[in-house]
Enzyme design. Structure first.
Site, PDB file in Angstrom:
ATOM      1  N   SER A  31       0.853  -1.182   0.000  1.00 42.02           N
ATOM      2  CA  SER A  31       0.000   0.000   0.000  1.00 42.02           C
ATOM      3  C   SER A  31       0.891   1.234   0.000  1.00 42.02           C
ATOM      4  O   SER A  31       2.103   1.111  -0.111  1.00 42.02           O
ATOM      5  CB  SER A  31      -0.952  -0.001   1.183  1.00 42.02           C
ATOM      6  OG  SER A  31      -0.373  -0.591   2.285  1.00 42.02           O
ATOM      7  N   LEU A  32       0.290   2.393   0.141  1.00 38.66           N
ATOM      8  CA  LEU A  32       1.073   3.630   0.076  1.00 38.66           C
ATOM      9  C   LEU A  32       0.880   4.431   1.350  1.00 38.66           C
ATOM     10  O   LEU A  32      -0.196   4.427   1.925  1.00 38.66           O
ATOM     11  CB  LEU A  32       0.597   4.474  -1.104  1.00 38.66           C
ATOM     12  CG  LEU A  32       0.881   3.941  -2.503  1.00 38.66           C
ATOM     13  CD1 LEU A  32       0.088   4.728  -3.532  1.00 38.66           C
ATOM     14  CD2 LEU A  32       2.369   4.035  -2.809  1.00 38.66           C
ATOM     15  N   LYS A  55      -4.546   9.233  -8.564  1.00 37.86           N
ATOM     16  CA  LYS A  55      -4.854   7.938  -7.929  1.00 37.86           C
ATOM     17  C   LYS A  55      -6.336   7.623  -8.100  1.00 37.86           C
ATOM     18  O   LYS A  55      -7.188   8.228  -7.457  1.00 37.86           O
ATOM     19  CB  LYS A  55      -4.480   8.022  -6.447  1.00 37.86           C
ATOM     20  CG  LYS A  55      -4.650   6.749  -5.679  1.00 37.86           C
ATOM     21  CD  LYS A  55      -4.014   6.896  -4.312  1.00 37.86           C
ATOM     22  CE  LYS A  55      -4.165   5.656  -3.466  1.00 37.86           C
ATOM     23  NZ  LYS A  55      -5.543   5.404  -3.048  1.00 37.86           N
ATOM     24  N   CYS A  66     -13.232  -0.409  33.675  1.00 35.52           N
ATOM     25  CA  CYS A  66     -12.818  -1.187  34.842  1.00 35.52           C
ATOM     26  C   CYS A  66     -12.698  -0.331  36.100  1.00 35.52           C
ATOM     27  O   CYS A  66     -12.422  -0.844  37.174  1.00 35.52           O
ATOM     28  CB  CYS A  66     -11.495  -1.905  34.566  1.00 35.52           C
ATOM     29  SG  CYS A  66     -10.102  -0.783  34.418  1.00 35.52           S
ATOM     30  N   CYS A  97      -8.591  -4.992  32.547  1.00 35.49           N
ATOM     31  CA  CYS A  97      -9.711  -4.180  32.058  1.00 35.49           C
ATOM     32  C   CYS A  97     -10.399  -4.904  30.893  1.00 35.49           C
ATOM     33  O   CYS A  97      -9.762  -5.266  29.913  1.00 35.49           O
ATOM     34  CB  CYS A  97      -9.185  -2.822  31.595  1.00 35.49           C
ATOM     35  SG  CYS A  97     -10.442  -1.764  30.870  1.00 35.49           S
TER      36      CYS A  97
HETATM   37  S1  IVH Z   1       1.419   1.926  -7.208  1.00 36.72           S
HETATM   38  C1  IVH Z   1       3.846   0.142  -4.521  1.00 36.72           C
HETATM   39  N1  IVH Z   1       0.145   3.600  -8.691  1.00 36.72           N
HETATM   40  O1  IVH Z   1      -3.358   2.859  -4.482  1.00 36.72           O
HETATM   41  C2  IVH Z   1       2.861   1.179  -4.681  1.00 36.72           C
HETATM   42  N2  IVH Z   1      -1.074   2.557  -6.928  1.00 36.72           N
HETATM   43  O2  IVH Z   1      -2.617   2.739  -1.546  1.00 36.72           O
HETATM   44  C3  IVH Z   1       1.432   0.759  -4.787  1.00 36.72           C
HETATM   45  N3  IVH Z   1      -3.436   3.170  -6.831  1.00 36.72           N
HETATM   46  O3  IVH Z   1      -3.449  -0.589  -3.871  1.00 36.72           O
HETATM   47  C4  IVH Z   1       0.886   0.673  -6.115  1.00 36.72           C
HETATM   48  N4  IVH Z   1      -3.400   4.539  -8.555  1.00 36.72           N
HETATM   49  O4  IVH Z   1      -4.994   0.354  -5.648  1.00 36.72           O
HETATM   50  C5  IVH Z   1       0.056   2.763  -7.642  1.00 36.72           C
HETATM   51  N5  IVH Z   1      -0.837   5.099 -10.138  1.00 36.72           N
HETATM   52  C6  IVH Z   1      -0.931   4.271  -9.100  1.00 36.72           C
HETATM   53  C7  IVH Z   1      -2.151   4.068  -8.395  1.00 36.72           C
HETATM   54  C8  IVH Z   1      -2.174   3.196  -7.311  1.00 36.72           C
HETATM   55  C9  IVH Z   1      -4.166   3.988  -7.617  1.00 36.72           C
HETATM   56  C10 IVH Z   1      -3.957   2.426  -5.668  1.00 36.72           C
HETATM   57  C11 IVH Z   1      -3.732   0.944  -5.716  1.00 36.72           C
HETATM   58  C12 IVH Z   1      -2.985   0.598  -4.452  1.00 36.72           C
HETATM   59  C13 IVH Z   1      -3.278   1.785  -3.607  1.00 36.72           C
HETATM   60  C14 IVH Z   1      -2.170   2.022  -2.623  1.00 36.72           C
END
Ligand code: IVH
Length: 676
Positions: A83-84, A119, A406, A434
């Site tokens: 994830s990011l 995104k 508690c 607790c």
């Molecule tokens: S790169 C390693 N590129 O964002 C980095 N993700 O929070 C992760 N997403 O699960 C993937 N646009 O569903 C990347 N241009 C983009 C993106 C992207 C949307 C989503 C994707 C991922 C989520 C991460």
């Protein structure tokens, strides 16, 4: 009432319950309070008992939980789907860039190039191609393991099935986002709350024929594993994706430096409302692949990318009550119960008030009219209140001095780092004294990143707790299934599934186990560090008798705060009992060491002074990758002192006294057969 009407009412209630289940199990959103959910469920079961012509396969008496995931085969991702981390401001971006320049030890004035990609708020998917043919398609799942949804993905026109281009890699896992355009969603809006849910629901249809009816789109943006990819940076990769027949986001740009990222952000934010697809931010990725590789990942997210989120959705509603919730670490969190209101497609009835100080500062009271904000996946919170609308008889909210669960004294800790008293008030009890803390600990124990027991969610923890089936983590592995089978809503099959899920998780990695214990300040990353340090459960458990806590400070990333927290964990008898009992029921896999016999095997290192072209953090990774260790002070345990620019003289003197090898960076690199 006639039969038809009764049946109609029953079906309506059932549909509502299914909707709540979908939200809860698929999207992790509680649309109703637990109490209202239970009333609805009971209502349905009661009507079934009263009118025996009422029956449905979807009845809650047959349903354990809503788990469509069972129908797809689970497949591991060769390279995890990460994830990011999020950024919300320019400062966050400056910080992000600073961390990169520090890690890579490059001059802060160096303009890093970023691929900026709006995104899309959809569902990510991984497409595996072999010899140019789409071979398999997976959902993200928990990032490590996804579901095989090939058949459904095949129905999407944007996804190329065969790619003949000469430079298309022999094997590659192309990743991107599946989504629905807003104009297409309008036709489906009765069935789903928002386009994202519609995409998620359609992708996970059992029947691909149903998926085919939904106009799903796909844009590609990254890759997982690959064999034979010949590009060096993200922007070239995006170009290649187009050449190979994938759609990419038309708003992708290449930028350098934070100032330009901000400019691009503002431009895109202006366009946002006119786009035919939902975007919730912009993803920035360091463009150069070699740099990405050096930067690597922290826990679940890469160091080389971040999501810059757009501002959130807001709405106005009334605070009906203020409830004090007790969290896993004892923190008392005030939560405003608000008149349910739809914010950006989600019905919100709870909003966090953060902590006592926040309530006092904003003088928030029951009955107040408030602006509520919901940003991304974060819990909605109260932004401000409208004093003009305050009720005449309203009273100042008094925060409780004792734990509402508690009765223990509550405390506000002094934070040694910020030198301030914490804003959070905490229940001072330890271990499992607790009830509220214990329940939260159990929820954490079974959660996704911890034991991740399929079908054993928060609701089940609460239910089993109420029935006194579980109090401590070990109880989960000693359940009396014959009792569960007799419960409302459970049957032989669902119990069989539960037994299977629980047994499957009896084999656990040390890292996950440590994380599951919910020791304060020990998150995923620290659990990983501790697991690497101790390597086995018995050595970790030994801390209770051997208490060599000082040694833990040698682990880079573990500081005094963490060590104190570990100490207090091990000083509690109940915690020790939990560990002993868990040892009896679990098989804990030892931590895998970075190659056991690398070039630096059994050697310890310490750096003094500034290195050239490599940061301390990167050097540490390099040492560990080659089976070496780093320590934090000059002692007999040290083998090599690496000196950089402007070293600490005292360290060198001490090292010489102890006859420790003093080497420079070039010598160190030679040890790895590298030249610096
Ligand atoms: S790169 C390693 N590129 O964002 C980095 N993700 O929070 C992760 N997403 O699960 C993937 N646009 O569903 C990347 N241009 C983009 C993106 C992207 C949307 C989503 C994707 C991922 C989520 C991460």
């Amino acid at each position: 009432m006639d039969k038809k009407l009764i049946k109609k009412k029953y079906n309506e209630k059932l549909e509502l319950l299914k909707k709540y289940n979908r939200k809860y199990y698929n999207d992790n959103i509680s649309v109703v309070t637990d109490a209202d959910y239970d009333i609805l469920k009971k209502d349905i079961i009661d009507s079934e008992k009263k009118f025996n012509f009422l029956k449905s396969k979807d009845s809650p008496s047959n349903l354990v939980g809503f788990k469509p995931s069972k129908i797809f085969k689970k497949v591991s991702h060769k390279v995890p789907m990460l994830s990011l981390s999020n950024a919300f401001s320019e400062d966050d971006l400056i910080n992000f860039e600073k961390k990169i320049t520090n890690f890579l030890s490059i001059n802060q004035k160096f303009e890093i190039q970023y691929s900026a990609e709006p995104k899309i708020d959809g569902i990510s998917a991984s497409l595996i191609y072999r010899r140019g043919k789409l071979f398999k398609g997976l959902s993200r799942g928990d990032g490590k393991e996804g579901e095989d949804i090939t058949e459904n993905l095949l129905t999407i026109n944007d996804i190329p099935k065969i790619i003949l281009s000469k430079d298309f890699p022999k094997e590659i896992d192309i990743r991107g986002e599946v989504f629905i355009q807003n104009s297409d969603f309008e036709k489906l809006s009765e069935k789903f709350a928002n386009p994202r849910n519609a995409a998620s629901g359609s992708l996970r249809q059992k029947d691909p024929e149903q998926t085919k009816k939904i106009p799903l789109k796909f844009i590609a943006y990254t890759f997982g594993y690959e064999k034979g990819l010949i590009v060096n940076n993200q922007s070239d990769f995006l170009k290649k994706l187009n050449e190979w027949g994938f759609k990419t986001n038309p708003l992708n740009t290449l930028n350098s430096g934070v100032k330009n990222l901000m400019k691009n952000y503002q431009e895109i934010e202006k366009k946002r409302a006119d786009l035919d697809f939902d975007i919730d931010g912009i993803v920035y990725k360091v463009n150069d692949f070699a740099m990405q590789k050096r930067l690597g990942n922290v826990a679940n997210a890469p160091r080389w990318a971040i999501a810059h989120k757009f501002s959130s959705n807001k709405a106005i509603s009334q605070i009906l009550d203020i409830e004090i919730q007790v969290g896993r670490t004892g923190a008392l969190t005030p939560v405003a119960k608000i008149k349910p209101i739809n914010i950006g497609g989600v019905v919100v009835s709870n909003a966090t008030l953060h902590n006592e100080d926040e309530i006092n500062r904003k003088d928030i009271r029951i009955g107040d009219t408030a602006v509520i904000e919901r940003a991304g996946d974060v819990i909605p919170h109260i932004l401000s209140i409208d004093i003009k609308k305050r009720l005449k008889n309203s009273k100042k909210f008094i925060f409780p001095e004792n734990c509402p669960s508690c009765g223990s004294k509550t405390i506000k800790e002094f934070n040694k780092i910020t030198k301030k008293v914490d804003a959070v008030r905490r229940c001072s009890s330890e271990g499992y004294y607790c009830d509220k803390i214990s329940i939260e600990k159990l929820k954490h124990f079974v959660s996704k990143e911890a034991f991740n027991i399929d079908g054993f969610g928060k609701k089940i923890v609460e239910n089993f707790w109420k029935l006194q089936f579980i109090k401590y983590p070990q109880d989960i592995f000693k359940l009396d299934y014959s009792k569960i089978e007799k419960l409302d809503g459970w049957g032989q099959l669902s119990v069989k599934n539960l037994i299977y899920s629980i047994n499957q998780k009896k084999n656990i990695s040390l890292e996950r186990l440590i994380y599951s214990l919910g020791i304060r300040h020990i998150g995923l990353e620290n659990a990983k560090l501790l697991s690497k340090h101790f390597t086995s459960f018995s050595k970790f458990k030994n801390l209770s008798v051997q208490s060599d806590y000082e040694d833990l400070l040698n682990i880079d990333g573990i500081g005094e705060t963490q060590v104190n927290s570990i100490k207090s964990f091990f000083s509690n008898k109940t915690n020790i009992k939990v560990l002993n009992e868990l040892e009896k029921v679990l098989v804990v896999k030892n931590a895998i060491q970075n190659s056991e016999d690398g070039l630096l095997k059994n050697k310890t290192f310490l750096v003094t002074g500034k290195l050239n072209g490599i940061s301390r953090a990167e050097l540490k990774s390099l040492i560990e990758e080659n089976s070496g260790k780093t320590v934090s002070s000059v002692s007999k345990k040290l083998n090599y002192l690496i000196i950089g620019d402007k070293p600490t003289k005292k360290k060198i003197d001490n090292a010489k006294k102890l006859k420790i090898n003093v080497i420079d960076q070039a010598e160190f690199m030679r040890m790895l057969n590298k030249t610096s």
